[in-house]
Motif scaffolding. Structure first.
Motif, PDB file in Angstrom:
ATOM      1  N   ASN A 100       0.825  -1.218   0.000  1.00 38.30           N
ATOM      2  CA  ASN A 100       0.000   0.000   0.000  1.00 38.30           C
ATOM      3  C   ASN A 100       0.855   1.262   0.000  1.00 38.30           C
ATOM      4  OD1 ASN A 100      -2.566  -1.146  -0.052  1.00 38.30           O
ATOM      5  ND2 ASN A 100      -2.711  -1.292   2.176  1.00 38.30           N
ATOM      6  N   GLU A 101       1.889   1.275   0.825  1.00 41.97           N
ATOM      7  CA  GLU A 101       2.746   2.452   0.937  1.00 41.97           C
ATOM      8  C   GLU A 101       3.551   2.679  -0.338  1.00 41.97           C
ATOM      9  OE1 GLU A 101       3.477   2.458   5.779  1.00 41.97           O
ATOM     10  OE2 GLU A 101       4.695   1.158   4.485  1.00 41.97           O
ATOM     11  N   ILE A 103       2.641   1.808  -3.407  1.00 44.47           N
ATOM     12  CA  ILE A 103       1.731   2.278  -4.448  1.00 44.47           C
ATOM     13  C   ILE A 103       1.344   3.741  -4.220  1.00 44.47           C
ATOM     14  CG2 ILE A 103      -0.600   1.992  -5.394  1.00 44.47           C
ATOM     15  CD1 ILE A 103      -0.259  -1.023  -4.877  1.00 44.47           C
ATOM     16  N   ALA A 104       1.175   4.120  -2.964  1.00 46.26           N
ATOM     17  CA  ALA A 104       0.732   5.478  -2.635  1.00 46.26           C
ATOM     18  C   ALA A 104       1.838   6.513  -2.739  1.00 46.26           C
ATOM     19  CB  ALA A 104       0.149   5.497  -1.226  1.00 46.26           C
ATOM     20  N   TYR A 113      -2.626  12.099  -1.289  1.00 51.50           N
ATOM     21  CA  TYR A 113      -2.903  10.728  -0.860  1.00 51.50           C
ATOM     22  C   TYR A 113      -4.403  10.460  -0.805  1.00 51.50           C
ATOM     23  CZ  TYR A 113      -3.278   6.585   2.044  1.00 51.50           C
ATOM     24  OH  TYR A 113      -3.603   5.349   2.523  1.00 51.50           O
ATOM     25  N   LYS A 117      -8.125   5.362  -3.987  1.00 48.51           N
ATOM     26  CA  LYS A 117      -7.396   5.137  -5.232  1.00 48.51           C
ATOM     27  C   LYS A 117      -6.442   3.952  -5.097  1.00 48.51           C
ATOM     28  CE  LYS A 117      -7.342   9.673  -7.474  1.00 48.51           C
ATOM     29  NZ  LYS A 117      -6.466  10.765  -8.006  1.00 48.51           N
ATOM     30  N   VAL A 118      -5.794   3.856  -3.944  1.00 50.43           N
ATOM     31  CA  VAL A 118      -4.869   2.742  -3.714  1.00 50.43           C
ATOM     32  C   VAL A 118      -5.627   1.427  -3.750  1.00 50.43           C
ATOM     33  CG1 VAL A 118      -3.257   1.696  -2.079  1.00 50.43           C
ATOM     34  CG2 VAL A 118      -3.281   4.183  -2.391  1.00 50.43           C
ATOM     35  N   ARG A 119      -6.780   1.359  -3.105  1.00 51.84           N
ATOM     36  CA  ARG A 119      -7.580   0.130  -3.109  1.00 51.84           C
ATOM     37  C   ARG A 119      -8.031  -0.229  -4.527  1.00 51.84           C
ATOM     38  NH1 ARG A 119      -9.496   2.324   1.868  1.00 51.84           N
ATOM     39  NH2 ARG A 119     -11.204   3.404   0.799  1.00 51.84           N
ATOM     40  N   GLY A 131      -2.109  -5.798   0.263  1.00 56.26           N
ATOM     41  CA  GLY A 131      -1.836  -4.412   0.614  1.00 56.26           C
ATOM     42  C   GLY A 131      -0.923  -4.229   1.807  1.00 56.26           C
ATOM     43  N   ARG A 150       1.761   1.166  -8.919  1.00 54.47           N
ATOM     44  CA  ARG A 150       2.339   2.458  -8.536  1.00 54.47           C
ATOM     45  C   ARG A 150       2.380   3.410  -9.731  1.00 54.47           C
ATOM     46  NH1 ARG A 150       8.281   1.876  -6.647  1.00 54.47           N
ATOM     47  NH2 ARG A 150       8.414   1.347  -8.856  1.00 54.47           N
ATOM     48  N   ILE A 153      -1.246   4.771 -10.484  1.00 48.08           N
ATOM     49  CA  ILE A 153      -1.981   5.491  -9.444  1.00 48.08           C
ATOM     50  C   ILE A 153      -2.223   6.958  -9.818  1.00 48.08           C
ATOM     51  CG2 ILE A 153       0.026   6.220  -8.083  1.00 48.08           C
ATOM     52  CD1 ILE A 153      -3.238   4.789  -6.631  1.00 48.08           C
TER      53      ILE A 153
END
Length: 243
Positions: A100-101, A103-104, A113, A117-119, A131, A150, A153
């Motif tokens: 998760n981190e 990708i964000a 942030y 969107k990450v999900r 994640g 990533r 995103i």
């Protein structure tokens, strides 16, 4: 459209000059999957770095949608890069951060942030259950899918792929190839794929440029089954000429 007009790149070190690209002419159409194939040292990665302005031509001109990249200010170059995603051969993940981190990260760098969107992008690359995992807990194919997530995103208009499957085994390489096709079909993303792998280029790309010693030998349209034999035999002749 991405246009290269007589683009050359010359690196100078002390009294030595190395020509990485030599008077390259290319036109890459919007929404196209365009390949650049060649052996190591042929200039593929330099060409890719030109598109996101990490390198600038020694001579010639590069235009994206009519904008001359040579005329952009540093701030405009940074803005232009936000429309361009990058996928790397060795994934380039941060191993002390979760999926998760990782990708964000582009969103955090732009103070934008958004966990939703990450999900969503995790679901798109079919890693919804990963994640909170760390990269060391993932297979090579999963790491590359995180790298692709990533890149996606920020909803890029252009996706640059530097040897995206060369570090993967057969099934993982196929899964990544299929994902790249799905991105193009779903979002209409223009893709530039550089590789030395003939099968990847044949299966994924609409057209490809054959690069040797910084020169474009020819740009070939790939009509899948109809032209596979022709394309293979042509590239074999290129390889034989390389010794």
């Amino acid at each position: 459209m991405i246009t290269f007009d007589q683009v050359s790149k010359i690196y100078r070190h002390n009294d030595t000059s190395i020509t990485a690209l030599d008077k390259v002419d290319l036109q890459i159409q919007p929404h196209e999957i365009f390949g650049v194939i060649g052996e190591s040292g042929s200039g593929k990665s330099t060409l890719l770095r030109m598109i996101n302005t990490l390198e600038l031509p020694s001579q010639g001109q590069i235009n994206i949608d009519g904008t001359n990249l040579m005329q952009l200010s540093d701030a405009q170059k940074r803005q232009s890069r936000k429309k361009i995603g990058m996928i790397f051969q060795q994934f380039n993940l941060l191993y002390n951060q979760t999926v998760n981190e990782n990708i964000a990260l582009p969103l955090r760098l732009n103070s934008a942030y958004d966990p939703q969107k990450v999900r969503e992008v995790l679901e798109f690359v079919r890693l919804s259950d990963k994640g909170e995992s760390y990269p060391k807990q993932l297979s090579g194919g999963e790491k590359q899918r995180v790298g692709i997530a990533r890149a996606l995103i920020t909803q890029p208009e252009i996706l640059l792929c530097d040897e995206p499957t060369s570090a993967l085994d057969g099934q993982n390489a196929y899964d990544v190839l299929t994902l790249l096709q799905r991105i193009n079909q779903t979002f209409g993303t223009t893709m530039v794929i550089v590789s030395h792998e003939l099968n990847l280029i044949k299966q994924l790309c609409n057209r490809t440029a054959i690069l040797e010693n910084g020169k474009v030998l020819e740009t070939i349209e790939i009509q899948k089954e109809q032209q596979q034999t022709q394309f293979s035999s042509y590239y074999e002749r290129v390889r034989e000429s390389l010794g």
